[in-house]
Design an enzyme around this catalytic site. Structure first.
Site, PDB file in Angstrom:
ATOM      1  N   SER A 182       9.169   2.469  -1.732  1.00 33.85           N
ATOM      2  CA  SER A 182       9.788   3.729  -2.170  1.00 33.85           C
ATOM      3  C   SER A 182      10.004   3.792  -3.682  1.00 33.85           C
ATOM      4  O   SER A 182      10.965   4.394  -4.146  1.00 33.85           O
ATOM      5  CB  SER A 182      11.097   3.991  -1.415  1.00 33.85           C
ATOM      6  OG  SER A 182      10.845   4.123  -0.016  1.00 33.85           O
ATOM      7  N   GLY A 209       8.162   3.271   2.637  1.00 31.88           N
ATOM      8  CA  GLY A 209       7.989   4.581   3.259  1.00 31.88           C
ATOM      9  C   GLY A 209       9.276   5.167   3.822  1.00 31.88           C
ATOM     10  O   GLY A 209       9.240   6.150   4.565  1.00 31.88           O
ATOM     11  N   GLU A 244       7.768  -6.634  -1.400  1.00 31.98           N
ATOM     12  CA  GLU A 244       7.937  -5.348  -0.731  1.00 31.98           C
ATOM     13  C   GLU A 244       8.875  -5.522   0.465  1.00 31.98           C
ATOM     14  O   GLU A 244       8.438  -5.906   1.557  1.00 31.98           O
ATOM     15  CB  GLU A 244       6.589  -4.825  -0.222  1.00 31.98           C
ATOM     16  CG  GLU A 244       5.585  -4.555  -1.320  1.00 31.98           C
ATOM     17  CD  GLU A 244       4.587  -3.457  -0.925  1.00 31.98           C
ATOM     18  OE1 GLU A 244       4.299  -2.616  -1.775  1.00 31.98           O
ATOM     19  OE2 GLU A 244       4.128  -3.442   0.232  1.00 31.98           O
ATOM     20  N   GLU A 293       2.274  -3.980   6.638  1.00 35.38           N
ATOM     21  CA  GLU A 293       1.668  -3.192   7.722  1.00 35.38           C
ATOM     22  C   GLU A 293       0.571  -3.996   8.411  1.00 35.38           C
ATOM     23  O   GLU A 293       0.338  -3.835   9.617  1.00 35.38           O
ATOM     24  CB  GLU A 293       1.140  -1.861   7.161  1.00 35.38           C
ATOM     25  CG  GLU A 293       2.300  -0.927   6.818  1.00 35.38           C
ATOM     26  CD  GLU A 293       2.044   0.043   5.680  1.00 35.38           C
ATOM     27  OE1 GLU A 293       0.882   0.246   5.298  1.00 35.38           O
ATOM     28  OE2 GLU A 293       3.029   0.605   5.159  1.00 35.38           O
ATOM     29  N   LYS A 353      -3.072   3.545   1.058  1.00 33.14           N
ATOM     30  CA  LYS A 353      -3.052   3.318   2.513  1.00 33.14           C
ATOM     31  C   LYS A 353      -4.174   4.144   3.158  1.00 33.14           C
ATOM     32  O   LYS A 353      -5.198   4.378   2.508  1.00 33.14           O
ATOM     33  CB  LYS A 353      -1.666   3.618   3.089  1.00 33.14           C
ATOM     34  CG  LYS A 353      -0.572   2.871   2.297  1.00 33.14           C
ATOM     35  CD  LYS A 353       0.761   2.826   2.956  1.00 33.14           C
ATOM     36  CE  LYS A 353       1.726   2.022   2.082  1.00 33.14           C
ATOM     37  NZ  LYS A 353       3.042   1.866   2.654  1.00 33.14           N
ATOM     38  N   ASN A 396      -1.171   2.169  -3.848  1.00 34.27           N
ATOM     39  CA  ASN A 396      -1.737   1.805  -2.548  1.00 34.27           C
ATOM     40  C   ASN A 396      -1.827   3.095  -1.736  1.00 34.27           C
ATOM     41  O   ASN A 396      -0.817   3.583  -1.227  1.00 34.27           O
ATOM     42  CB  ASN A 396      -0.840   0.774  -1.849  1.00 34.27           C
ATOM     43  CG  ASN A 396      -1.308   0.471  -0.430  1.00 34.27           C
ATOM     44  OD1 ASN A 396      -2.385   0.902  -0.011  1.00 34.27           O
ATOM     45  ND2 ASN A 396      -0.493  -0.265   0.312  1.00 34.27           N
ATOM     46  N   HIS A 445      -0.195  -7.269   3.315  1.00 30.14           N
ATOM     47  CA  HIS A 445       0.737  -6.136   3.340  1.00 30.14           C
ATOM     48  C   HIS A 445       1.516  -6.175   4.651  1.00 30.14           C
ATOM     49  O   HIS A 445       0.974  -6.553   5.690  1.00 30.14           O
ATOM     50  CB  HIS A 445      -0.025  -4.816   3.199  1.00 30.14           C
ATOM     51  CG  HIS A 445       0.887  -3.666   2.918  1.00 30.14           C
ATOM     52  ND1 HIS A 445       1.625  -3.064   3.909  1.00 30.14           N
ATOM     53  CD2 HIS A 445       1.229  -3.040   1.758  1.00 30.14           C
ATOM     54  CE1 HIS A 445       2.375  -2.114   3.358  1.00 30.14           C
ATOM     55  NE2 HIS A 445       2.153  -2.077   2.061  1.00 30.14           N
TER      56      HIS A 445
HETATM   57  P1  13P Z   1       5.937   3.469  -0.329  1.00 31.09           P
HETATM   58  O1  13P Z   1       5.910   3.525  -1.853  1.00 31.09           O
HETATM   59  O2  13P Z   1       5.341   4.676   0.312  1.00 31.09           O
HETATM   60  O3  13P Z   1       7.296   3.120   0.172  1.00 31.09           O
HETATM   61  O4  13P Z   1       4.968   2.264   0.076  1.00 31.09           O
HETATM   62  C1  13P Z   1       5.118   1.046  -0.554  1.00 31.09           C
HETATM   63  C2  13P Z   1       3.992   0.173  -0.168  1.00 31.09           C
HETATM   64  O5  13P Z   1       3.886  -0.243   0.972  1.00 31.09           O
HETATM   65  C3  13P Z   1       2.992  -0.146  -1.183  1.00 31.09           C
HETATM   66  O6  13P Z   1       2.119  -1.117  -0.748  1.00 31.09           O
END
Ligand code: 13P
Length: 247
Positions: free
Chosen positions: A209, A171, A165, A96, A11, A9, A94
């Site tokens: 992560s 992150g 997640e 976010e 982002k 992903n 997601h």
């Molecule tokens: P990270 O791997 O950067 O923690 O992000 C995970 C994520 O949100 C994947 O959709």
């Protein structure tokens, strides 16, 4: 046993030059991959990545999809548009988007439905916040999020991908332990099993992560069928190590 799925992903990262280098390196390095590999890219780059992947096994995904089929929805991208560009997956729900765009369980469920109807596989994200985990609410929260998707999608639920997640692991460099992740995956598996006789074909991904160092231990868990990888998917070498750990 089904093949594992490793999805990056990106982002809101990337540019034409960086994407070109990253996708070429991933394709070159995934020749012997035992798993399915996908990259979920920002919408403007779908066409670019689609062209770059031609002739390879790399799959392309979007990071969101509209719950509407078409019409006066400025700024939205429909599932049919994604399908036209050969997009195989769309991330929905997601954390976010739940956090910054107010997406509700019902909306996420509807997005999954619309994606499935267009032939795009939704990667449905669920996960608890740190406060919810510390308040002992992890099970309640992920089950509630999953139940909405099951309710709206009925027997089609066997066609989705689920990503657990934990919000506190995204992150932050603070990964769930393999045991913590497995515990939630097992309860999601049980919930899906009660909803469809074909639950065995559903991929349950872990995200938060995941990196080259911790991927193998996470992917060794019985109910972890792959990963949804954020930061580490932006570096070909790191992403390919995760791909290599998925067998
Ligand atoms: P990270 O791997 O950067 O923690 O992000 C995970 C994520 O949100 C994947 O959709």
């Amino acid at each position: 046993m089904k093949k594992k799925l490793i999805a990056g992903n990106w982002k809101m990262n990337g540019d034409l030059a960086a994407n070109d280098a990253l996708v070429r390196a991933v394709i070159a390095g995934m020749k012997d991959a035992a798993c399915t590999v996908a990259v979920c890219v920002p919408a403007p780059y779908l066409a670019q990545v689609q062209m770059l992947r031609t002739g390879s096994a790399l799959e392309v995904g979007a990071q969101d999809v509209s719950q509407h089929e078409r019409g006066a929805y400025t700024g939205e991208v429909s599932a049919a548009m994604l399908k036209e560009f050969g997009v195989r997956y769309a991330i929905v729900g997601h954390s976010e988007r739940r956090q910054y765009h107010g997406e509700t369980d019902a909306l996420v469920a509807e997005k999954a439905r619309v994606a499935l109807a267009a032939g795009v596989t939704p990667i449905v994200c669920v996960g608890e916040t740190l406060a919810e985990r510390e308040g002992g609410k992890t099970e309640e929260v992920v089950k509630r999020q999953m139940a909405a998707v099951i309710h709206t999608n009925g027997h089609c639920i066997s066609e989705i991908v689920v990503a657990y997640e934990p919000v506190w692991a995204i992150g932050t460099g603070r990964t769930a332990t393999p045991e913590q992740a497995q515990q939630v995956h097992a309860l999601l598996r049980a919930q899906l099993k009660a909803a469809t006789e074909h639950s065995g074909r559903i991929h349950l991904l872990y995200g938060g992560s995941m990196n080259a160092a911790n991927a193998a231990a996470l992917l060794a868990q019985p109910d972890i069928d792959g990963g949804l990888v954020g930061g580490a998917s932006l570096k070909a070498a790191d992403f390919l190590q995760i791909v290599g750990a998925a067998r």
